[in-house]
Design a protein around this motif. Sequence first.
Motif, short mmCIF file in Angstrom:
data_model
loop_
_atom_site.label_atom_id
_atom_site.label_comp_id
_atom_site.label_asym_id
_atom_site.label_seq_id
_atom_site.Cartn_x
_atom_site.Cartn_y
_atom_site.Cartn_z
N VAL A 1 11.38 36.45 52.89
CA VAL A 1 12.20 36.72 51.71
C VAL A 1 11.31 37.27 50.61
CG1 VAL A 1 13.69 35.72 49.94
CG2 VAL A 1 13.85 34.92 52.29
N GLU A 2 11.78 38.28 49.92
CA GLU A 2 11.04 38.88 48.82
C GLU A 2 11.88 38.80 47.55
OE1 GLU A 2 10.26 43.06 49.24
OE2 GLU A 2 8.61 43.04 47.81
N LEU A 3 11.20 38.50 46.44
CA LEU A 3 11.85 38.46 45.13
C LEU A 3 11.28 39.58 44.27
CD1 LEU A 3 11.71 34.61 44.41
CD2 LEU A 3 13.57 35.90 45.48
N VAL A 4 12.14 40.36 43.65
CA VAL A 4 11.69 41.48 42.82
C VAL A 4 12.39 41.41 41.48
CG1 VAL A 4 11.54 43.98 42.59
CG2 VAL A 4 11.28 42.93 44.84
N GLU A 5 11.58 41.30 40.41
CA GLU A 5 12.13 41.27 39.06
C GLU A 5 12.22 42.68 38.49
OE1 GLU A 5 9.12 37.76 39.26
OE2 GLU A 5 9.23 39.85 39.87
N SER A 6 13.14 42.84 37.57
CA SER A 6 13.25 44.09 36.83
C SER A 6 13.92 43.81 35.50
CB SER A 6 14.05 45.14 37.63
OG SER A 6 15.37 44.69 37.86
N GLY A 7 13.81 44.77 34.59
CA GLY A 7 14.53 44.68 33.34
C GLY A 7 13.68 44.38 32.11
N GLY A 8 12.39 44.15 32.31
CA GLY A 8 11.55 43.87 31.16
C GLY A 8 11.38 45.09 30.28
N GLY A 9 10.79 44.87 29.12
CA GLY A 9 10.55 45.99 28.23
C GLY A 9 10.10 45.53 26.87
N LEU A 10 10.07 46.48 25.95
CA LEU A 10 9.67 46.22 24.57
C LEU A 10 10.91 46.28 23.69
CD1 LEU A 10 7.59 45.99 22.24
CD2 LEU A 10 7.36 48.48 22.35
N VAL A 11 11.16 45.20 22.98
CA VAL A 11 12.32 45.14 22.09
C VAL A 11 11.88 44.55 20.76
CG1 VAL A 11 14.00 44.94 23.95
CG2 VAL A 11 13.01 42.88 22.94
N GLN A 12 12.77 44.61 19.80
CA GLN A 12 12.50 44.01 18.50
C GLN A 12 13.10 42.62 18.42
OE1 GLN A 12 13.94 46.83 15.57
NE2 GLN A 12 11.98 47.90 15.56
N ALA A 13 12.58 41.82 17.54
CA ALA A 13 13.12 40.48 17.34
C ALA A 13 14.61 40.58 17.01
CB ALA A 13 12.37 39.77 16.23
N GLY A 14 15.39 39.72 17.63
CA GLY A 14 16.83 39.72 17.43
C GLY A 14 17.59 40.51 18.47
N ASP A 15 16.88 41.34 19.22
CA ASP A 15 17.51 42.15 20.27
C ASP A 15 17.80 41.31 21.51
OD1 ASP A 15 15.79 45.33 19.71
OD2 ASP A 15 17.45 44.34 18.67
N GLY A 98 11.44 25.42 47.88
CA GLY A 98 12.22 24.39 48.54
C GLY A 98 11.93 24.34 50.03
N GLY A 99 12.91 23.92 50.78
CA GLY A 99 12.77 23.83 52.22
C GLY A 99 14.02 24.31 52.91
N SER A 100 13.87 24.76 54.13
CA SER A 100 15.02 25.24 54.89
C SER A 100 14.76 25.02 56.37
CB SER A 100 15.27 26.71 54.60
OG SER A 100 14.35 27.54 55.30
N THR A 101 15.74 25.33 57.17
CA THR A 101 15.57 25.24 58.62
C THR A 101 15.24 26.60 59.22
OG1 THR A 101 17.95 25.54 58.95
CG2 THR A 101 17.14 23.27 58.77
N CYS A 102 15.00 27.58 58.38
CA CYS A 102 14.71 28.93 58.86
C CYS A 102 13.25 29.05 59.28
CB CYS A 102 14.99 29.96 57.76
SG CYS A 102 16.72 29.99 57.24
N PRO A 103 13.01 29.62 60.42
CA PRO A 103 11.62 29.81 60.87
C PRO A 103 10.82 30.57 59.83
CG PRO A 103 13.14 30.30 62.65
CD PRO A 103 13.98 30.11 61.40
N GLY A 104 9.65 30.04 59.54
CA GLY A 104 8.78 30.66 58.55
C GLY A 104 9.10 30.25 57.13
N LEU A 105 10.20 29.55 56.93
CA LEU A 105 10.60 29.14 55.58
C LEU A 105 10.93 27.65 55.55
CD1 LEU A 105 12.86 32.17 54.60
CD2 LEU A 105 10.66 31.58 53.58
N TYR A 106 10.24 26.88 56.40
CA TYR A 106 10.50 25.44 56.42
C TYR A 106 10.14 24.83 55.07
CZ TYR A 106 10.85 26.23 61.43
OH TYR A 106 11.22 26.70 62.67
N GLU A 107 9.06 25.32 54.50
CA GLU A 107 8.70 25.01 53.13
C GLU A 107 8.31 26.32 52.47
OE1 GLU A 107 6.86 20.48 53.71
OE2 GLU A 107 5.65 22.09 52.86
N TYR A 108 8.89 26.61 51.34
CA TYR A 108 8.60 27.89 50.72
C TYR A 108 8.41 27.75 49.22
CZ TYR A 108 13.62 27.79 49.71
OH TYR A 108 14.89 27.43 49.29
N ASP A 109 7.60 28.64 48.69
CA ASP A 109 7.36 28.74 47.25
C ASP A 109 7.14 30.22 46.99
OD1 ASP A 109 4.93 27.28 44.89
OD2 ASP A 109 6.82 28.35 44.59
N LEU A 110 8.24 30.92 46.69
CA LEU A 110 8.24 32.37 46.60
C LEU A 110 8.20 32.84 45.14
CD1 LEU A 110 11.14 32.88 49.15
CD2 LEU A 110 8.69 33.00 49.63
N TRP A 111 7.41 33.86 44.90
CA TRP A 111 7.28 34.41 43.54
C TRP A 111 7.46 35.92 43.57
CZ3 TRP A 111 6.57 31.40 39.22
CH2 TRP A 111 6.23 30.06 39.44
#
Length: 121
Positions: A1-15, A98-111
């Motif tokens: 499983v892969e996690l991909v963030e998006s949407g960051g940027g430069l804004v002004q206070a209050g935005d 967390g943990g799952s019953t999926c092979p390769g993901l019995y214990e996972y900590d994904l970033w």
Amino acid sequence: VELVESGGGLVQAGDSLSLSCAASGDTICISGINWYRQAPGKERELVAAITSGETTYYADSVKGRFTISRDNAKNTVYLQMNSLKAEDTAVYYCNSKGGSTCPGLYEYDLWGQGTQVTVSS
């Protein structure tokens, strides 16, 4: 499983800014998603979280300003950030642990790779 963030940027206070965390792969194997942030010289802190049952958690510092939500059809979790402050400046990461019953993901900590949010005052 892969996690991909998006949407960051430069804004002004209050935005406003909306971040996305898109999951791909065996997404059925993971459940809750957390949003963390890390500002320069500070420890990484938990900002918000959402469970598979859509129970949410918010840090006191963002309560009332940030909203976490999920679209299961799109395998995406969102972090809507309103009334942004300079102290919200940080790299924001999504995480699933967390943990799952999926092979390769019995214990996972994904970033994800992180997305920079900069709020100018």
